[in-house]
Design an enzyme around this catalytic site. Structure first.
Site, short mmCIF file in Angstrom:
data_model
loop_
_atom_site.label_atom_id
_atom_site.label_comp_id
_atom_site.label_asym_id
_atom_site.label_seq_id
_atom_site.Cartn_x
_atom_site.Cartn_y
_atom_site.Cartn_z
N ASP A 113 0.72 -1.42 -0.05
CA ASP A 113 -0.06 0.24 0.04
C ASP A 113 0.77 1.34 0.17
O ASP A 113 0.33 2.37 0.40
CB ASP A 113 -0.94 0.02 1.03
N ASP A 173 -7.09 -3.83 -5.33
CA ASP A 173 -6.66 -2.53 -4.84
C ASP A 173 -5.58 -1.81 -5.20
O ASP A 173 -5.21 -0.89 -5.33
CB ASP A 173 -7.11 -2.66 -3.10
N GLY A 231 -9.16 -17.13 -7.47
CA GLY A 231 -9.59 -15.67 -6.67
C GLY A 231 -10.29 -16.19 -5.71
O GLY A 231 -10.72 -17.23 -5.24
N THR A 233 -12.00 -13.83 -1.81
CA THR A 233 -12.18 -12.47 -1.23
C THR A 233 -11.37 -12.34 0.10
O THR A 233 -11.16 -13.37 0.89
CB THR A 233 -13.47 -12.41 -1.23
N ARG A 245 -16.15 -2.08 -3.31
CA ARG A 245 -14.87 -1.22 -3.35
C ARG A 245 -13.91 -1.85 -4.31
O ARG A 245 -13.25 -1.08 -4.88
CB ARG A 245 -14.35 -0.99 -1.79
N TRP A 249 -11.99 0.02 -7.23
CA TRP A 249 -10.82 0.28 -7.36
C TRP A 249 -10.51 -0.09 -8.82
O TRP A 249 -9.66 0.69 -9.40
CB TRP A 249 -9.89 -0.62 -6.42
N SER A 361 -14.46 -3.04 6.65
CA SER A 361 -14.50 -4.58 6.68
C SER A 361 -15.59 -5.33 7.40
O SER A 361 -15.47 -5.45 8.55
CB SER A 361 -13.09 -4.99 7.01
N1 GLY Z 1 -7.37 -1.24 0.43
C1 GLY Z 1 -8.09 -2.03 1.38
C2 GLY Z 1 -9.50 -1.36 1.29
O1 GLY Z 1 -9.92 -0.80 0.31
O2 GLY Z 1 -10.14 -1.58 2.36
#
Ligand code: GLY
Length: 394
Positions: A113, A173, A231, A233, A245, A249, A361
């Site tokens: 990140d 992301d 894939g 999650t 989200r 992204w 989250s």
């Molecule tokens: N990049 C982590 C999130 O979108 O929560």
């Protein structure tokens, strides 16, 4: 060759085409309100940072150790750009000291990140003020991001100990982390950063986007062979659903990559992902936290995903003439008006968010139906884009 995937027709085309545009005055009023909240939060955060999401609508205060600390500094820079007021610049510059310290001392940076952190705090600072310190910090961050490169599989590893088989994956992301690498190539003249960024982008487009144009959140590669594996999650509802989200992204990541690489052949992937997203918006145009949900499911919205998708649609316009461009303009207007009218609060209170009703989250119970700092940031970025031709920090 970019693979061909399904592009849905936009179902609410007429509603979008009939949307009254967001006027400059409307955007200014909304942005000025955001800036008042930023102003109230400066003495509240001091030289420290908001945690990623609010708790009971108040940001806990933390040190510069999270993946989200760049967003607050980005908000200070946006406030400075709009007002020219030195107090925003001064605080943003104090934060740059903190980001330089963080990268020089390698504090909590063993993940991908680096772009979220350093594009908004330091690339921005360098672009706006020419700060050499900001430039140095951002280049060090780009170097650190390169250390996540996995030759076998051609991707930047997202999280976890490098090379560990259970972490041999990338996530959608990361499309927002790689602009830092393109920028680093531009300022250093070293093409290697951009080559890695482009390869990661191409790997992402091949595997993390499904044939129906929805996105996996994360994608595992085989650590022995480098072949695509599966894939999965982490933050979405399920492995086969589309985390809102994550979809956003992708919608923003694709045009940011096109900005640097001029690979307009990716515009169809943008359209496919965007149409999928727009076709799953609820009545008020602000997505639920996973696109699997509808108005019947009694789930929380993720306002931050809505703001990110708007930034993506507004960015795309700058790079390619695409089918349905006017429909996307109308869609951004519908989403933004809904955010302005129903997802913000008139009251200014130290420590409060700007954009309400986000989800950080769901499965770990973090920031569910709360504000989050990237939602605040992208909402301000989107408003800025309605006010002037904005030069992205990305
Ligand atoms: N990049 C982590 C999130 O979108 O929560």
């Amino acid at each position: 060759m970019v693979r061909k995937i399904n592009i849905e027709e936009i179902k609410r085309k007429d509603e979008f085409l009939n949307a009254p545009p967001i006027t400059k005055e409307e955007a200014k009023k909304a942005l000025e309100h955001c800036i008042k909240q930023v102003e109230a939060n400066i003495p509240y955060f001091g030289n420290r940072f908001p945690w990623s999401a609010t708790k009971q609508l108040q940001y806990p205060i933390i040190d510069n150790v999270e993946w989200t600390d760049g967003f607050w500094t980005g908000m200070l820079w946006l406030s400075y750009e709009y007002t020219g007021d030195e107090k925003f610049r001064k605080q943003a510059e104090n934060n740059i000291d903190s980001f330089l310290h963080r990268v020089e001392n390698q504090i909590e940076l063993d993940h991908h990140d680096l772009g979220f952190l350093y594009s908004l705090s330091c690339v921005s600072g360098y672009k706006l003020t020419g700060s050499e310190k900001a430039k140095r910090a951002a280049i060090l961050a780009a170097d650190k991001l390169l250390t996540r490169w996995q030759e076998k599989g051609q991707f930047l590893q997202a999280w976890g100990p490098f090379n560990s088989p259970e972490h041999y994956r990338f996530i959608i992301d990361c499309m927002l982390n790689i602009p830092l690498l393109y920028w680093a190539s531009e300022v250093t003249g070293d093409k290697h950063y951009a080559e890695i960024a482009q390869k990661h982008f191409e790997t992402s487009c091949k595997y993390v986007i499904r044939d129906d144009a929805s996105a996996f959140h994360t994608f595992y590669m085989n650590p022995e062979t480098g072949e695509p594996d599966h894939g999965a999650t982490r933050q979405g509802f399920s492995d086969d659903s589309s985390w809102a989200r994550g979809q956003a992204w992708g919608i923003y990541g694709i045009p940011l990559n096109i900005k640097y690489t001029h690979q307009t052949e990716y515009a169809d992937l943008f359209r496919a992902m965007t149409n999928y997203f727009l076709n799953r918006l609820p009545e008020d145009y602000v997505c639920y936290w996973d696109l699997i949900f509808t108005d019947k499911d009694n789930q929380s919205r993720d306002s931050s995903a809505a703001a990110i998708a708007v930034c993506g649609m507004l960015e795309m316009k700058k790079h390619a003439d695409i089918k349905d461009a006017e429909v996307y303009d109308g869609a951004t207007a519908r989403i933004m008006r809904s955010l302005i009218e129903n997802y913000t609060c008139d009251e200014i209170k130290a420590g409060a968010p700007i954009l309400y009703h986000g989800v950080y989250s769901y499965h770990s119970g973090k920031g569910v139906d709360e504000g989050n700092i990237w939602g605040d940031y992208y909402y301000m970025e989107a408003l800025t884009r309605y006010i002037k031709e904005w030069n992205p920090y990305w």
